[in-house]
Design a protein around this motif. Structure first.
Motif, PDB file in Angstrom:
ATOM      1  N   ILE A 196       0.842  -1.195   0.000  1.00  0.00           N
ATOM      2  CA  ILE A 196       0.000   0.000   0.000  1.00  0.00           C
ATOM      3  C   ILE A 196       0.875   1.242   0.000  1.00  0.00           C
ATOM      4  N   ILE A 197       0.521   2.193  -0.850  1.00  0.00           N
ATOM      5  CA  ILE A 197       1.174   3.501  -0.850  1.00  0.00           C
ATOM      6  C   ILE A 197       0.095   4.556  -0.566  1.00  0.00           C
ATOM      7  N   TYR A 198       0.346   5.381   0.432  1.00  0.00           N
ATOM      8  CA  TYR A 198      -0.628   6.410   0.811  1.00  0.00           C
ATOM      9  C   TYR A 198      -0.383   7.693   0.039  1.00  0.00           C
ATOM     10  N   GLY A 199      -1.468   8.310  -0.389  1.00  0.00           N
ATOM     11  CA  GLY A 199      -1.376   9.559  -1.125  1.00  0.00           C
ATOM     12  C   GLY A 199      -1.451  10.767  -0.197  1.00  0.00           C
ATOM     13  N   GLU A 200      -1.696  11.935  -0.774  1.00  0.00           N
ATOM     14  CA  GLU A 200      -1.851  13.152   0.023  1.00  0.00           C
ATOM     15  C   GLU A 200      -3.210  13.150   0.716  1.00  0.00           C
ATOM     16  N   MET A 201      -3.314  13.914   1.792  1.00  0.00           N
ATOM     17  CA  MET A 201      -4.584  14.051   2.487  1.00  0.00           C
ATOM     18  C   MET A 201      -5.548  14.867   1.629  1.00  0.00           C
ATOM     19  N   GLU A 202      -6.669  14.263   1.296  1.00  0.00           N
ATOM     20  CA  GLU A 202      -7.662  14.939   0.470  1.00  0.00           C
ATOM     21  C   GLU A 202      -8.812  15.434   1.350  1.00  0.00           C
ATOM     22  N   PRO A 203      -9.235  16.691   1.189  1.00  0.00           N
ATOM     23  CA  PRO A 203     -10.348  17.181   2.012  1.00  0.00           C
ATOM     24  C   PRO A 203     -11.663  16.521   1.617  1.00  0.00           C
ATOM     25  N   LEU A 204     -12.429  16.153   2.609  1.00  0.00           N
ATOM     26  CA  LEU A 204     -13.738  15.568   2.333  1.00  0.00           C
ATOM     27  C   LEU A 204     -14.689  16.637   1.795  1.00  0.00           C
ATOM     28  N   PHE A 205     -14.414  17.881   2.175  1.00  0.00           N
ATOM     29  CA  PHE A 205     -15.213  19.016   1.697  1.00  0.00           C
ATOM     30  C   PHE A 205     -14.256  20.026   1.064  1.00  0.00           C
ATOM     31  N   PRO A 206     -13.951  19.876  -0.236  1.00  0.00           N
ATOM     32  CA  PRO A 206     -12.944  20.720  -0.919  1.00  0.00           C
ATOM     33  C   PRO A 206     -13.258  22.207  -0.850  1.00  0.00           C
ATOM     34  N   GLU A 207     -14.526  22.532  -0.731  1.00  0.00           N
ATOM     35  CA  GLU A 207     -14.890  23.949  -0.659  1.00  0.00           C
ATOM     36  C   GLU A 207     -14.490  24.588   0.677  1.00  0.00           C
ATOM     37  N   GLU A 208     -14.170  23.750   1.658  1.00  0.00           N
ATOM     38  CA  GLU A 208     -13.828  24.242   2.987  1.00  0.00           C
ATOM     39  C   GLU A 208     -12.322  24.361   3.213  1.00  0.00           C
ATOM     40  N   THR A 209     -11.530  23.562   2.489  1.00  0.00           N
ATOM     41  CA  THR A 209     -10.075  23.559   2.699  1.00  0.00           C
ATOM     42  C   THR A 209      -9.391  22.949   1.473  1.00  0.00           C
ATOM     43  N   THR A 210      -8.076  22.809   1.522  1.00  0.00           N
ATOM     44  CA  THR A 210      -7.308  22.318   0.370  1.00  0.00           C
ATOM     45  C   THR A 210      -6.533  21.053   0.731  1.00  0.00           C
ATOM     46  N   PRO A 211      -6.089  20.275  -0.274  1.00  0.00           N
ATOM     47  CA  PRO A 211      -5.293  19.075   0.018  1.00  0.00           C
ATOM     48  C   PRO A 211      -4.024  19.419   0.785  1.00  0.00           C
TER      49      PRO A 211
END
Length: 362
Positions: free
Chosen positions: A224-239
């Motif tokens: 398993i390779i983990y990616g960047e943290m993705e916001p569940l609500f993109p309109e509220e914050t950024t990756p």
């Protein structure tokens, strides 16, 4: 929760009886007493012998990426824990409740492929092949269909978790096996998943010897390779990059997956101030669950909330999700990487099977 050693001794008789039932069922399929069906398109089964936690969904997504640009791909799943029955095609109106969290996750990531659910895989395949020519799939991926023997796949991929290998496990309810470890012999390809990246060549050889596969069976190893943290609500914050988590950061972890230990351990590489809230696989989060987490959330000054990609689809549309979480809630996507071992790579095996299948029927 794992069975304690003391409890296991009382479960062995039930495991024995369960094993007899599974053996009888497989015997009837092997002898042709129970019917099985083949199809005019490649049907690739991705499954396991154990209950959950081997990485079926990310491996299914890996195969989708491999094939989707050249073929019309369909994924057929049972749609575990959905509140509907029968055959359903995923649509823009679908949700984790109507088609199940894993099929919904796949449809969100790959909107151009066909995603369908049906507890009866044979009926589901027939429905897919009955679609009009523009929609009809060239390839069908069966997500978790290894025990659904009414369908004979053209290629069977069996996954086994490196942390709970088939040959070290036992039948339900003592262990986690759905059927005898001899079931591995039905597979065309075996993948040992969630491998430690530091495995040495001798480790691979030991695993291969202990699995004791037939000469025609191919064995691969993935991690398993983990990616960047993705916001569940993109309109509220950024990756955000996972590396941005500092040792002083408080992180609340929410996980409703079969084996969350690797996920939690990955976050602990960046901070020890991890507060995990762990739930059963496919858990439907309740108002009480959110209150429990919210009480802890309020004790931190600047907390981050991290969840799995699979849990994200169930959290996003939950009406009880606190509003103040939205700017702090991220999910951690994962992808699969294969360790080089054979002269023929995993990708080549899949592509050759699909292209060869189609050519042999022209």
């Amino acid at each position: 929760m794992e069975n304690t050693p003391k409890l296991r001794q009382y479960l062995f008789p039930f495991s024995f009886l369960y094993g007899i039932g599974v053996w009888c069922r497989n015997f009837m399929f092997n002898k042709g007493i129970l019917p099985t069906e083949q199809y005019p398109v490649p049907v690739i089964c991705i499954g396991n012998l154990s209950v959950g936690g081997t990485g079926k969904t990310p491996h299914t997504e890996y195969v989708i990426r491999l094939l989707k640009d050249k073929y019309k791909v369909a994924v057929l799943s049972r749609g575990y824990k959905r509140n509907t029955k029968g055959f359903m095609l995923a649509s823009p109106q679908s949700s984790s409740k109507t088609i199940g969290d894993e099929p919904y996750q796949i449809k969100l990531k790959f909107p151009d492929i066909i995603v369908a659910v049906d507890e009866n895989r044979r009926r589901g395949i027939k429905q897919l092949l009955a679609l009009d020519e523009e929609q009809r799939p060239d390839v069908i991926l069966l997500d978790d269909g290894y025990q659904h023997r009414y369908v004979t796949p053209s290629l069977s991929i069996l996954l086994t978790d490196f942390n709970r290998l088939i040959y070290l496990d036992k039948l339900l309810p003592v262990g986690g096996l759905r059927e005898s470890r001899k079931g591995v012999l039905r597979a065309d390809v075996v993948v040992v998943t969630k491998c430690d990246p530091d495995l040495k060549p001798i480790d691979f050889r030991i695993l291969e010897e202990n699995l004791n596969l037939w000469s025609h069976q191919l064995l691969y190893f993935s991690r398993i390779i983990y990616g960047e943290m993705e916001p569940l609500f993109p309109e509220e914050t950024t990756p955000q990059k996972l590396e941005k988590i500092r040792p002083e950061n408080d992180v609340i972890v929410i996980a409703g997956i079969a084996k969350p230990e690797l996920f939690v351990d990955e976050i602990r590489k960046h901070t020890e101030k991890v507060c995990p809230f762990l739930f059963p696989d496919h858990h439907n989060f309740t108002k009480k669950d959110f209150k429990k987490i919210q009480d802890k959330f309020k004790t931190f000054t600047d907390p981050l909330i991290l969840t799995t990609e699979k849990d994200a689809v169930r959290l996003k549309d939950n009406k009880y999700l606190p509003e103040e979480w939205k700017s702090r809630l991220y999910y951690l996507p994962i992808r699969i990487d294969f360790s080089a071992k054979h002269y023929t790579t995993f990708d080549e095996v899949i592509v050759k099977h699909v292209s060869g299948f189609k050519k042999s029927r022209i």
